[in-house]
Write an enzyme that holds these catalytic residues in place. Structure first.
Site, PDB file in Angstrom:
ATOM      1  N   LYS A  81       8.128 -11.787  32.582  1.00  0.00           N
ATOM      2  CA  LYS A  81       6.691 -11.538  32.490  1.00  0.00           C
ATOM      3  C   LYS A  81       5.943 -12.845  32.251  1.00  0.00           C
ATOM      4  CE  LYS A  81       3.498  -8.601  29.822  1.00  0.00           C
ATOM      5  NZ  LYS A  81       3.452  -7.551  28.777  1.00  0.00           N
ATOM      6  N   SER A 150       1.223  -3.599  29.992  1.00  0.00           N
ATOM      7  CA  SER A 150       0.862  -4.836  30.651  1.00  0.00           C
ATOM      8  C   SER A 150       2.015  -5.475  31.424  1.00  0.00           C
ATOM      9  CB  SER A 150       0.352  -5.848  29.608  1.00  0.00           C
ATOM     10  OG  SER A 150       1.362  -6.106  28.635  1.00  0.00           O
ATOM     11  N   SER A 174       3.380  -1.526  26.312  1.00  0.00           N
ATOM     12  CA  SER A 174       3.433  -2.331  27.532  1.00  0.00           C
ATOM     13  C   SER A 174       4.796  -2.439  28.197  1.00  0.00           C
ATOM     14  CB  SER A 174       2.904  -3.739  27.247  1.00  0.00           C
ATOM     15  OG  SER A 174       1.533  -3.694  26.939  1.00  0.00           O
TER      16      SER A 174
END
Length: 429
Positions: A81, A150, A174
């Site tokens: 990420k 996210s 997330s």
């Protein structure tokens, strides 16, 4: 969703890929090429990656093959990420403020996984600072629906076959919510399991690095590599003790999710698990109300420089919650942290001798559109409690998109959690 061929190495779990390598049927380079082929086929539609260097990944795979693929994660591609720094790829944190940023070193999670033999295939899309404005990623099951956030690109990339596992981070929901929306597994280990050095941290009390993967075992393997731990345990043989609790967001659950939870509880009971209905005590539920104060107050501190110098490049939605966090009354943040501490202690007493809590991963299927990543209400309490959590694929909703169930354990008892959750995963087939 575009399907992979059954013989495609990009569809293998980590254990299956490493077994094929050990038997001489597959190489790290062969696995990587299969993953890169998936990227070439699907990335123009899914848009899960912010940066990748195929040449560097191929060189790393060739080096792994020459060395015999040593290490816990030897020869396995992974995604990271884009709130985790990488020395060789741009790290933009989902914000135009940091566009083109090239850190000097890797985040601890990436450095440790590379040291364990892993091959970084690419950086994955995150929402703005892992909080608000979504990126361009679409759900591989239906490109008109969000992949969640996210950890949008990590979840979508695993679902699309770009890599068997990828790092995500969680402050509210997330990791687990996108796992459910994309039909993959997600694992948020106990708070602090993976060192956050080199991460763009937003909330000191909440942010936790975890993993998304094809299976819980894939997720646990990536977490172990990043944390410098031994290989995670296999699924336990004996049935676990489970508390069935729809959770603090029960009122938001769709009919399909309610039916899925009830059916899952029945299936696990029929398989031998001791499943008991349970209601959360008020002291635990109080953490739900305290969560925004902690998250927003600490995020305002984390982005103090960005707020002071680049307000015009921060989305209106994020600015609103940052300003709200900065305006907390004196002592409010500390008071909310005390509520968290009380909730954690009460939760452990409430859990008793149970191994797991069974609850919802998300209110329902992935919402339509890419402008909103969905509601984290099913996850934020469990994140605040600091224990391990997992989302497992468990069904399909009325729109044909995946549904998941969430399992929650006891802080610091991650091996026991992974073993018990592995039993659940096997029982759900």
């Amino acid at each position: 969703m575009t399907q992979t061929r059954l013989t495609d190495p990009s569809a293998l779990t980590i254990a299956a890929a490493q077994a094929a390598m050990a038997a001489g049927r597959l190489t790290a380079r062969g696995l990587l090429e299969a993953c890169l082929e998936r990227v070439a086929q699907v990335e123009p539609v899914v848009r899960a990656l912010t940066a990748f260097d195929a040449g560097a990944a191929r060189a790393a795979a060739d080096a792994a093959d020459r060395a015999g693929r040593p290490g816990l994660f030897g020869g396995i591609p992974f995604g990271a990420k884009d709130v985790l720094d990488s020395a060789d790829l741009v790290s933009g944190y989902g914000s135009p403020i940091w566009a083109g940023h090239r850190p000097r070193g890797d985040a601890a999670a990436i450095a440790m996984t590379r040291a364990a033999g892993g091959i970084l295939l690419g950086k994955t899309v995150t929402t703005e600072f892992a909080t608000r404005r979504p990126g361009p990623t679409a759900n591989p099951w239906h490109r008109g629906h969000t992949p969640g956030g996210s950890s949008s690109g990590s979840a979508a990339g695993v679902a699309a076959g770009f890599f068997p596992a990828a790092f995500g981070t969680q402050t509210a929901g997330s990791i687990l919510r996108p796992a459910a929306f994309n039909g993959v597994a997600g694992y948020k280990p106990s708070y602090g399991t993976i060192h956050r050095g080199g991460m763009k941290v937003m909330s000191e009390s909440l942010d936790t690095i975890g993993a998304l993967g094809r299976t819980l075992a894939d997720c646990a393997m990536l977490v172990a590599a990043a944390a410098g731990l031994p290989a995670p345990p296999a699924a336990r043989a004996s049935a676990p003790r489970i508390l069935f609790c729809p959770g603090p967001a029960e009122a938001l659950l769709t009919d399909a999710t309610r039916a899925l939870l009830a059916a899952t509880a029945s299936r696990l009971s029929a398989a031998g698990a001791r499943v008991a209905d349970a209601t959360l005590p008020p002291a635990v539920m109080a953490a739900v109300t305290a969560h925004p104060a902690v998250m927003n107050g600490e995020s305002a501190q984390a982005l103090a420089w960005e707020r002071a110098t680049s307000r015009a490049q921060i989305s209106d939605g994020l600015l609103a919650v940052l300003d709200q966090g900065a305006a907390l009354a004196p002592g409010a943040l500390d008071a909310a942290r005390v509520v968290f501490a009380d909730a954690r202690a009460t939760y452990l007493d409430w859990l008793g001798d149970a191994d797991l809590v069974l609850t919802a991963s998300a209110p329902g299927e992935a919402p339509e559109g890419l402008g909103w990543t969905g509601d984290p209400a099913c996850n934020l309490l469990w994140t605040a409690l600091h224990g391990p959590c997992a989302s497992l694929p468990a069904g399909v909703g009325p729109a044909g998109l995946p549904l998941g169930v969430q399992l929650v354990g006891r802080f610091g008892a991650d091996d026991a959690f992974v073993a018990a959750a592995g039993w659940v995963e096997a029982a759900l087939g």
